[in-house]
Design a protein around this motif. Structure first.
Motif, PDB file in Angstrom:
ATOM      1  N   LYS A 174       1.681  13.005   7.805  1.00  0.00           N
ATOM      2  CA  LYS A 174       0.408  13.462   7.407  1.00  0.00           C
ATOM      3  C   LYS A 174      -0.628  12.922   8.489  1.00  0.00           C
ATOM      4  N   GLU A 175      -1.795  13.445   8.270  1.00  0.00           N
ATOM      5  CA  GLU A 175      -2.909  12.981   9.043  1.00  0.00           C
ATOM      6  C   GLU A 175      -3.400  11.374   8.368  1.00  0.00           C
ATOM      7  N   ARG A 176      -4.044  10.787   9.366  1.00  0.00           N
ATOM      8  CA  ARG A 176      -4.600   9.569   8.835  1.00  0.00           C
ATOM      9  C   ARG A 176      -5.982  10.096   7.952  1.00  0.00           C
ATOM     10  N   GLU A 177      -6.108   9.289   6.751  1.00  0.00           N
ATOM     11  CA  GLU A 177      -6.913   9.569   5.567  1.00  0.00           C
ATOM     12  C   GLU A 177      -7.728   8.256   5.208  1.00  0.00           C
ATOM     13  N   MET A 216      -6.204  -1.546  -5.650  1.00  0.00           N
ATOM     14  CA  MET A 216      -5.599   0.069  -5.957  1.00  0.00           C
ATOM     15  C   MET A 216      -4.755  -0.147  -7.319  1.00  0.00           C
ATOM     16  N   ASP A 217      -5.329   0.679  -8.315  1.00  0.00           N
ATOM     17  CA  ASP A 217      -4.767   0.606  -9.410  1.00  0.00           C
ATOM     18  C   ASP A 217      -4.114   1.944  -9.810  1.00  0.00           C
ATOM     19  N   SER A 218      -3.224   2.061 -10.931  1.00  0.00           N
ATOM     20  CA  SER A 218      -2.452   3.245 -11.073  1.00  0.00           C
ATOM     21  C   SER A 218      -2.012   4.153 -10.214  1.00  0.00           C
ATOM     22  N   LEU A 219      -1.282   3.315  -9.344  1.00  0.00           N
ATOM     23  CA  LEU A 219      -0.837   3.726  -8.012  1.00  0.00           C
ATOM     24  C   LEU A 219       0.378   5.030  -8.038  1.00  0.00           C
ATOM     25  N   LYS A 220       0.367   5.878  -7.134  1.00  0.00           N
ATOM     26  CA  LYS A 220       1.264   6.837  -7.164  1.00  0.00           C
ATOM     27  C   LYS A 220       2.063   6.860  -6.045  1.00  0.00           C
ATOM     28  N   HIS A 221       3.125   7.776  -6.219  1.00  0.00           N
ATOM     29  CA  HIS A 221       4.064   7.650  -5.094  1.00  0.00           C
ATOM     30  C   HIS A 221       3.331   8.143  -3.680  1.00  0.00           C
ATOM     31  N   GLU A 222       2.513   9.093  -4.068  1.00  0.00           N
ATOM     32  CA  GLU A 222       1.894   9.704  -2.872  1.00  0.00           C
ATOM     33  C   GLU A 222       0.673   8.994  -2.294  1.00  0.00           C
ATOM     34  N   ASP A 223       0.659   7.674  -2.880  1.00  0.00           N
ATOM     35  CA  ASP A 223      -0.218   6.551  -2.152  1.00  0.00           C
ATOM     36  C   ASP A 223       0.572   5.858  -1.191  1.00  0.00           C
ATOM     37  N   THR A 224       1.894   6.152  -1.075  1.00  0.00           N
ATOM     38  CA  THR A 224       2.656   5.268  -0.168  1.00  0.00           C
ATOM     39  C   THR A 224       2.163   5.513   1.417  1.00  0.00           C
ATOM     40  N   GLY A 225       2.068   4.233   2.216  1.00  0.00           N
ATOM     41  CA  GLY A 225       1.715   4.766   3.610  1.00  0.00           C
ATOM     42  C   GLY A 225       1.474   3.329   4.338  1.00  0.00           C
ATOM     43  N   VAL A 226       0.990   3.458   5.412  1.00  0.00           N
ATOM     44  CA  VAL A 226       0.558   2.305   6.190  1.00  0.00           C
ATOM     45  C   VAL A 226      -1.130   2.279   5.967  1.00  0.00           C
ATOM     46  N   TYR A 227      -1.515   0.996   5.543  1.00  0.00           N
ATOM     47  CA  TYR A 227      -2.973   1.062   5.167  1.00  0.00           C
ATOM     48  C   TYR A 227      -3.594   0.292   6.459  1.00  0.00           C
ATOM     49  N   GLN A 229      -3.581  -3.726  12.535  1.00  0.00           N
ATOM     50  CA  GLN A 229      -2.410  -3.389  12.756  1.00  0.00           C
ATOM     51  C   GLN A 229      -1.656  -2.615  11.691  1.00  0.00           C
ATOM     52  N   GLY A 230      -2.330  -2.864  10.273  1.00  0.00           N
ATOM     53  CA  GLY A 230      -2.056  -2.081   9.002  1.00  0.00           C
ATOM     54  C   GLY A 230      -0.866  -2.820   8.379  1.00  0.00           C
ATOM     55  N   THR A 231      -0.749  -2.405   7.046  1.00  0.00           N
ATOM     56  CA  THR A 231       0.150  -3.091   6.291  1.00  0.00           C
ATOM     57  C   THR A 231       0.988  -2.176   5.430  1.00  0.00           C
TER      58      THR A 231
END
Length: 121
Positions: free
Chosen positions: A43-46, A82-93, A113-115
């Protein structure tokens, strides 16, 4: 040199919460706007949160009412609750900020660098 460092990522179950931190260090004279972005595979960076120097925040609809950014005005660190996390929130932040170094008369853009945040469904 200026560095941005994120921390606080990890594995959490869907519906859970997590708090990220972004800290600017080194030759920092001033900090203007700070952002949280996320990069999911394929996915694109959001952008997920922005904090300007005037204490204002904004979020995209995908995370509004679930994510909350905070920091002392024009200072750091920048936090992301971040609350009520969803699977689609997965990624490098990743943290992104416009910073004026002590050695320059203007602001520059910096990325951390991201986490990794992984939300299990």
């Amino acid at each position: 040199q200026v560095q941005l460092m994120e921390s606080g990522g990890g594995l959490v179950q869907a519906g859970g919460s997590m708090r990220l931190s972004c800290t600017a260090s080194g030759t920092v004279f001033g900090i203007d706007t700070m952002y949280w972005y996320r990069q999911a595979p394929g996915k694109e960076r959001e952008m997920v949160a922005v904090s300007d120097s005037g204490g204002r925040y904004d979020y995209p609809d995908s995370v509004k009412d679930r994510f909350t950014a905070s920091r002392d005005v024009a200072k750091n660190p920048l936090y992301l609750q971040m609350d009520s996390l969803k699977h689609e929130d997965t990624g490098v932040y990743l943290c992104y900020a416009t910073i004026r170094p002590t050695w320059a008369p203007r602001f520059y853009d910096y990325w951390g660098q991201g986490t990794q945040v992984t939300v299990s469904s």
